[in-house]
Design a protein around this motif. Structure first.
Motif, PDB file in Angstrom:
ATOM      1  N   VAL A   1     -14.018  42.085 122.327  1.00  0.00           N
ATOM      2  CA  VAL A   1     -14.185  41.052 121.295  1.00  0.00           C
ATOM      3  C   VAL A   1     -13.759  39.676 121.833  1.00  0.00           C
ATOM      4  N   GLN A   2     -14.620  38.691 121.598  1.00  0.00           N
ATOM      5  CA  GLN A   2     -14.309  37.305 121.953  1.00  0.00           C
ATOM      6  C   GLN A   2     -13.903  36.569 120.667  1.00  0.00           C
ATOM      7  N   LEU A   3     -12.658  36.100 120.609  1.00  0.00           N
ATOM      8  CA  LEU A   3     -12.145  35.460 119.401  1.00  0.00           C
ATOM      9  C   LEU A   3     -11.857  33.985 119.620  1.00  0.00           C
ATOM     10  N   ARG A   4     -12.042  33.220 118.562  1.00  0.00           N
ATOM     11  CA  ARG A   4     -11.666  31.800 118.558  1.00  0.00           C
ATOM     12  C   ARG A   4     -10.923  31.523 117.254  1.00  0.00           C
ATOM     13  N   GLN A   5      -9.628  31.146 117.355  1.00  0.00           N
ATOM     14  CA  GLN A   5      -8.864  30.888 116.136  1.00  0.00           C
ATOM     15  C   GLN A   5      -9.232  29.539 115.541  1.00  0.00           C
ATOM     16  N   ASP A   6      -9.205  29.464 114.232  1.00  0.00           N
ATOM     17  CA  ASP A   6      -9.478  28.223 113.518  1.00  0.00           C
ATOM     18  C   ASP A   6      -8.559  27.124 114.057  1.00  0.00           C
ATOM     19  N   GLU A   7      -9.118  25.941 114.278  1.00  0.00           N
ATOM     20  CA  GLU A   7      -8.354  24.836 114.852  1.00  0.00           C
ATOM     21  C   GLU A   7      -7.451  24.141 113.837  1.00  0.00           C
ATOM     22  N   ASP A   8      -7.732  24.311 112.557  1.00  0.00           N
ATOM     23  CA  ASP A   8      -7.016  23.560 111.528  1.00  0.00           C
ATOM     24  C   ASP A   8      -5.644  24.165 111.230  1.00  0.00           C
ATOM     25  N   VAL A   9      -4.804  23.340 110.599  1.00  0.00           N
ATOM     26  CA  VAL A   9      -3.508  23.820 110.109  1.00  0.00           C
ATOM     27  C   VAL A   9      -3.500  23.726 108.588  1.00  0.00           C
ATOM     28  N   LEU A  10      -2.473  24.283 107.989  1.00  0.00           N
ATOM     29  CA  LEU A  10      -2.372  24.279 106.542  1.00  0.00           C
ATOM     30  C   LEU A  10      -1.764  22.987 106.011  1.00  0.00           C
ATOM     31  N   ASP A  11      -2.189  22.612 104.822  1.00  0.00           N
ATOM     32  CA  ASP A  11      -1.559  21.523 104.086  1.00  0.00           C
ATOM     33  C   ASP A  11      -0.055  21.782 104.021  1.00  0.00           C
ATOM     34  N   THR A  12       0.732  20.730 104.169  1.00  0.00           N
ATOM     35  CA  THR A  12       2.182  20.875 104.134  1.00  0.00           C
ATOM     36  C   THR A  12       2.653  21.569 102.859  1.00  0.00           C
ATOM     37  N   TRP A  13       2.032  21.237 101.712  1.00  0.00           N
ATOM     38  CA  TRP A  13       2.432  21.871 100.447  1.00  0.00           C
ATOM     39  C   TRP A  13       2.186  23.377 100.474  1.00  0.00           C
ATOM     40  N   ALA A  14       1.244  23.820 101.319  1.00  0.00           N
ATOM     41  CA  ALA A  14       0.942  25.245 101.401  1.00  0.00           C
ATOM     42  C   ALA A  14       2.000  26.006 102.185  1.00  0.00           C
ATOM     43  N   SER A  15       3.008  25.301 102.653  1.00  0.00           N
ATOM     44  CA  SER A  15       4.180  25.968 103.229  1.00  0.00           C
ATOM     45  C   SER A  15       5.397  25.745 102.340  1.00  0.00           C
TER      46      SER A  15
ATOM     47  N   TRP B   1      -7.600  24.153  95.319  1.00  0.00           N
ATOM     48  CA  TRP B   1      -6.692  23.413  96.202  1.00  0.00           C
ATOM     49  C   TRP B   1      -7.198  23.493  97.642  1.00  0.00           C
ATOM     50  N   CYS B   2      -7.513  22.336  98.201  1.00  0.00           N
ATOM     51  CA  CYS B   2      -7.925  22.275  99.613  1.00  0.00           C
ATOM     52  C   CYS B   2      -6.665  22.377 100.470  1.00  0.00           C
ATOM     53  N   ILE B   3      -6.551  23.450 101.233  1.00  0.00           N
ATOM     54  CA  ILE B   3      -5.300  23.697 101.966  1.00  0.00           C
ATOM     55  C   ILE B   3      -5.429  23.528 103.478  1.00  0.00           C
ATOM     56  N   SER B   4      -6.597  23.131 103.988  1.00  0.00           N
ATOM     57  CA  SER B   4      -6.751  22.977 105.444  1.00  0.00           C
ATOM     58  C   SER B   4      -6.646  21.511 105.842  1.00  0.00           C
ATOM     59  N   ARG B   5      -6.083  21.294 107.023  1.00  0.00           N
ATOM     60  CA  ARG B   5      -5.921  19.949 107.568  1.00  0.00           C
ATOM     61  C   ARG B   5      -6.357  19.957 109.025  1.00  0.00           C
ATOM     62  N   GLN B   6      -7.020  18.877 109.442  1.00  0.00           N
ATOM     63  CA  GLN B   6      -7.578  18.808 110.786  1.00  0.00           C
ATOM     64  C   GLN B   6      -6.541  18.207 111.746  1.00  0.00           C
ATOM     65  N   LEU B   7      -5.493  18.997 111.967  1.00  0.00           N
ATOM     66  CA  LEU B   7      -4.363  18.559 112.787  1.00  0.00           C
ATOM     67  C   LEU B   7      -3.931  19.699 113.701  1.00  0.00           C
TER      68      LEU B   7
ATOM     69  N   HIS C   1       8.063  19.911 107.801  1.00  0.00           N
ATOM     70  CA  HIS C   1       7.471  19.472 109.078  1.00  0.00           C
ATOM     71  C   HIS C   1       6.533  18.282 108.927  1.00  0.00           C
ATOM     72  N   ALA C   2       6.000  18.046 107.710  1.00  0.00           N
ATOM     73  CA  ALA C   2       5.202  16.846 107.411  1.00  0.00           C
ATOM     74  C   ALA C   2       4.069  16.652 108.415  1.00  0.00           C
ATOM     75  N   SER C   3       3.041  17.462 108.282  1.00  0.00           N
ATOM     76  CA  SER C   3       1.968  17.517 109.282  1.00  0.00           C
ATOM     77  C   SER C   3       1.415  16.154 109.671  1.00  0.00           C
ATOM     78  N   ILE C   4       0.914  15.417 108.686  1.00  0.00           N
ATOM     79  CA  ILE C   4       0.223  14.165 108.995  1.00  0.00           C
ATOM     80  C   ILE C   4       1.195  13.131 109.552  1.00  0.00           C
ATOM     81  N   ALA C   5       2.341  12.967 108.887  1.00  0.00           N
ATOM     82  CA  ALA C   5       3.292  11.933 109.306  1.00  0.00           C
ATOM     83  C   ALA C   5       3.854  12.199 110.695  1.00  0.00           C
ATOM     84  N   THR C   6       4.218  13.458 110.961  1.00  0.00           N
ATOM     85  CA  THR C   6       4.804  13.781 112.261  1.00  0.00           C
ATOM     86  C   THR C   6       3.770  13.660 113.369  1.00  0.00           C
ATOM     87  N   GLU C   7       2.569  14.165 113.123  1.00  0.00           N
ATOM     88  CA  GLU C   7       1.540  14.062 114.161  1.00  0.00           C
ATOM     89  C   GLU C   7       1.252  12.606 114.484  1.00  0.00           C
TER      90      GLU C   7
END
Length: 889
Positions: free
Chosen positions: A451-465, A403-409, A82-88
């Motif tokens: 319970v009031q929940l808020r999911q993390d906004e970030d996605v995983l590094d492409t390599w982490a998939s 390994w930093c696996i979070s991406r702000q996308l 899916h190539a997170s950065i390139a596709t976005e």
């Protein structure tokens, strides 16, 4: 059927691509055969076929096609990442053209646009692989954002967090200021020869004295984030200043002067300004000395109020650099500027200069989880080809960092962390919001509905998939197979996974040996206690003739589809592989593809020649009988070498052996030996044997050139589906008669000499010659073959020299062809004298070696024996040449 006079690659390729697809020839399901599994390194969904893809997938296809012929149930799984950065970035650009900003959309609306883009453009590269002839199982096409794959990625995150491998923390990472996201090391690229930069020498005042320190920095815009000055503790120039304080230029903040071994005394001035927020090495120094962190740069690359200079707040970091340099000059604090070559990291996707940045991100503890993966390669349970990359692998794995696996996308696998409060640990990790709500309720001691929940906004590094690729494409993390208590997959419960896993070989590039290959190995041992593959074939980078890496910016990279259109897929495949040894870069020359096309034409013309012969029930000529017996032994001999090359993953070597066997041995020698006289029929026995030989040739050629071999195969069989070349059996070896191979070599040498005499003396091929042979012991030639290809009337043995004749020596045998009229005797004498002079010189060199006591006493016995044989041969040749000279009258 009528055979076209010219081979048309385009028509043939389209026909067979359609045929293979319609008949699902490459479909694989588990059966009683052993499996041979290859998973394609998934190209980015944004990608189009480039030269690297061409090389990588050609190698894979060669391995898979041969395995299919060897009787394996070959399964080649295609797919895209899916190539997170390139596709976005692509989607944001497309929306911008429509007047839509990402910030104006909800996450759900943006993802809807992203999937629409993927559905429209994401399959381009896979369709291009069809043009190449990739024999993949298209029904198995996977995508890293498929529902089942998505769930597998989330499941692994939750499992690794439960096991203590995943944590959230404030760490130094690579930051893309344009995409506003963290990057992996692999996503940071550097120019091969570095970039020219400036080193600014800045004067820092020492508190309470008239002294100053001069510090060299590449990044004067970060001066306002300085928290210390570091010097090497053994540097005599600065020892007296350790423990004192300096003042930061322009803002006069008081900072300590500290000692640290990291500082290089010989680089710059030997003093280092320490800015922990903006340099990973400075951050490490800051951690050792418990220094504060002042982050003066925003996520978008502009400066913030922490720089303490209001006039710079909101300005881009590089604009601020210019202003700071100008100000330092005005205040007399800039000593000098000097150019130097350095490595500047840039974002692979946006090309912007990467900013080292402290950021709260998600990480995997790599040291803890990677030990088995290191041992697997060290012990050769997983073999790297070539083996030299074991050292690289070992270095990476022994020095691995978290390994930093979070991406702000938004495009990607959303991190399954759910926050229920503002505290540092007020979150839970779960596979679903429902599960997260119950966990949070237990933590809070309240009803889940409250319970009031808020999911993390970030996605995983492409390599982490993609590190789950060899497992997830076979649905390994499905509820039916994954045990959440043990965090392991029940392999025996999954019929497909147990059949196809581990895969056989992974074909990829060395630059992702750690970023992808090592991580897949880690995942394989973590979830199946097994490696994901047995072998890793590491090919080099495709470069141009000047050794430059191919790129769009240099304009030196041809479009693979244009190459296929010009030279055919088979010709292009051959051109790519002719100079592509494992692990070494390929210096690509388009003439290699032309050579591949010429090879296609050579094979086609050879087939047309054989197919055009009329057969009759006549006696088989001796030359044809000899040719068949010789070529069968030669084929078996070369097949052994081809198989050995495949076993060692020397694919280019296997191609070269195949190429020479077909072009030289079959086309240039065999066909000439069996070819009937003009407008005369060929005997049935020879024609039948030749067609069988042609089938064997097509068999070994098929992995490299699938289209032309399939096309010719259809003329040899009536049942295309059952007996098409793609499903044919790999040729088996047989007896190698070395004596007949030696006899052919001797005969070929004599034929070549006769042809040279004809050429040099303008003797037409239609003129029949008589060949006299003197001293034939040890020179076993096949007379019928020599007579046919030499254009001889007869071969006569003689005990005496033949005067006034063209002469040559093959081995220790002397051959004579009597002169015709108008021959220049003196010219012949001079040629013999030149050859004698050369041979005498050669003998002199050999004798120097044999008379050298040091050489004779230290050289291996085989080397000494070889030199003595050279001596004997030279002495024999000298005697013959001397006799020949005396015989000229």
């Amino acid at each position: 059927m009528e055979i076209p006079s010219k081979y048309d690659p385009t028509a043939v390729e389209d026909k067979w691509n359609s045929f293979w697809a319609e008949n699902e020839l490459f479909r694989s399901t588990p059966d009683d055969r052993p499996s041979y599994t290859v998973v394609i390194p998934p190209p980015n969904v944004t990608g189009v076929l480039h030269m690297g893809h061409m090389l990588n997938n050609t190698i894979q296809d060669v391995c898979v096609r041969r395995a299919r012929q060897m009787g394996y149930n070959a399964c080649w799984v295609p797919g895209t990442d899916h190539a997170s950065i390139a596709t976005e970035a692509k989607v944001v650009q497309l929306l911008r053209q429509q007047g839509i900003k990402k910030s104006d959309l909800s996450r759900e609306d943006f993802l809807k646009h992203a999937f629409e883009w993927k559905d429209k453009y994401g399959g381009i590269i896979l369709s291009q692989l069809r043009k190449l002839g990739a024999s993949v199982d298209w029904k198995r096409t996977a995508f890293t954002m498929d529902d089942a794959y998505y769930q597998a990625v989330i499941r692994v995150f939750v499992d690794l967090h439960k096991k203590g491998y995943i944590y959230r923390g404030l760490r130094m990472i690579n930051w893309d200021c344009e995409a506003k996201t963290a990057l992996s090391n692999e996503e940071v690229i550097y120019q091969e020869n570095g970039e020219t930069s400036l080193l600014y020498h800045v004067r820092y005042a020492i508190e309470g004295s008239g002294e100053t320190l001069t510090i060299a920095t590449q990044r004067p815009e970060t001066i306002m984030g300085d928290v210390a000055i570091a010097v090497n503790p053994s540097d005599e120039r600065y020892k007296h200043l350790i423990g004192h304080f300096a003042l930061v230029p322009m803002i006069d903040r008081r900072i300590p002067i500290i000692a640290d071994d990291y500082v290089e005394k010989d680089f710059g001035t030997g003093c280092l300004k320490v800015t922990p927020a903006h340099d990973p090495n400075d951050y490490e120094i800051g951690q050792r000395h418990k220094l504060p962190v002042i982050d003066t740069i925003n996520d978008d690359g502009t400066l913030n109020e922490k720089c303490e200079l209001p006039e710079y707040v909101g300005l881009d970091r590089f604009e601020v650099r210019k202003k700071v340099v100008a100000r330092l000059k005005t205040e007399g604090l800039l000593v000098k500027e000097e150019e130097f070559i350095t490595r500047i990291g840039r974002s692979e996707r946006t090309q912007t200069v990467v900013e080292p940045k402290l950021s709260l991100q998600w990480f995997i503890k790599m040291k803890d989880i990677s030990q088995q993966a290191l041992q697997a390669v060290e012990s050769d349970e997983i073999k790297l080809h070539p083996a030299k990359f074991k050292n690289t692998y070992r270095h990476w794995m022994e020095n691995v960092r978290d390994w930093c696996i979070s991406r702000q996308l938004w495009w990607g696998h959303r991190i399954p962390a759910y926050y229920f409060g503002s505290g540092e640990n007020d979150f839970v990790v779960a596979e679903s919001e429902t599960e997260a709500r119950h966990q949070a309720a237990d933590r809070l001691g309240i009803n889940p509905a409250e319970v009031q929940l808020r999911q993390d906004e970030d996605v995983l590094d492409t390599w982490a998939s993609s590190w789950l690729w060899p497992i997830a494409v076979f649905d390994g993390f499905n509820d039916d197979y994954f045990d959440k208590k043990t965090g392991k997959i029940n392999l025996s419960a999954n019929k497909e996974l147990s059949y196809y896993y581990p895969t056989k070989v992974l074909v990829t590039a060395p630059e992702i040996l750690f970023f992808w290959v090592a991580r897949m190995i880690i995942a394989g041992y973590e979830y199946l206690d097994m490696p994901p593959f047995a072998d890793v074939y590491l090919h080099g980078i495709v470069r141009d003739k000047q050794g430059r890496k191919m790129s769009k910016s240099l304009g030196n990279s041809p479009d693979p589809l244009d190459l296929i259109k010009t030279y055919g897929a088979d010709g292009t495949r051959v051109g790519m592989l002719l100079s592509s040894p494992a692990g070494n870069d390929l210096l690509f020359d388009e003439s290699l593809c032309e050579q591949g096309r010429n090879f296609s034409n050579k094979i086609w013309n050879a087939f047309r020649l054989v197919s055009g012969w009329e057969a009759a029930n006549i006696e088989q000529p001796a030359s044809a009988s000899f040719a068949i017996e010789w070529f069968e032994s030669r084929f078996n001999q070369q097949l052994q070498l081809i198989n050995e090359s495949y076993d060692k993953y020397r694919i280019s070597e296997a191609l070269m052996i195949t190429y020479k066997l077909i072009w030289d041995d079959f086309c240039s020698w065999y066909l000439e030996l069996i070819k009937p006289a003009y407008q005369q029929p060929i005997d049935l026995k020879t024609l039948s044997a030749t067609k069988k030989i042609f089938e064997r040739i097509l068999g070994i050629l098929h992995p490299f050139m699938p289209f032309i071999t399939e096309e010719i195969w259809q003329y040899l069989t009536d049942d295309q589906v059952k007996t098409c070349c793609s499903l044919s059996q790999w040729p088996t070896g047989g007896m190698v008669n070395q004596s007949i191979i030696d006899q052919f070599e001797s005969s070929a040498q004599v034929i070549a000499e006769i042809r040279t005499i004809r050429l040099q003396n303008n003797l037409p091929n239609k003129e029949k010659l008589t060949l006299f042979r003197r001293g034939s012991e040890g020179q076993a030639i096949h007379e019928a073959a020599v007579q046919k290809l030499g254009g001889l009337e007869q071969i006569i043995d003689t005990a005496d020299k033949v005067d006034n004749a063209y002469t040559f020596i093959s081995g220790r045998t002397e051959f004579f062809i009597p002169f015709g009229q108008n021959v220049d005797i003196e010219a012949e004498r001079q040629k013999l004298q030149d050859e004698l002079t050369y041979t005498l010189g050669f003998l002199e060199l050999v004798m120097k070696k044999l008379n050298n006591e040091k050489f004779v006493s230290s050289a291996p016995a085989a080397v000494i024996d070889n030199e003595r044989k050279k001596k004997e041969d030279a002495e024999s040749k000298i005697a013959i040449l001397t006799d020949k000279l005396s015989a000229l009258k």
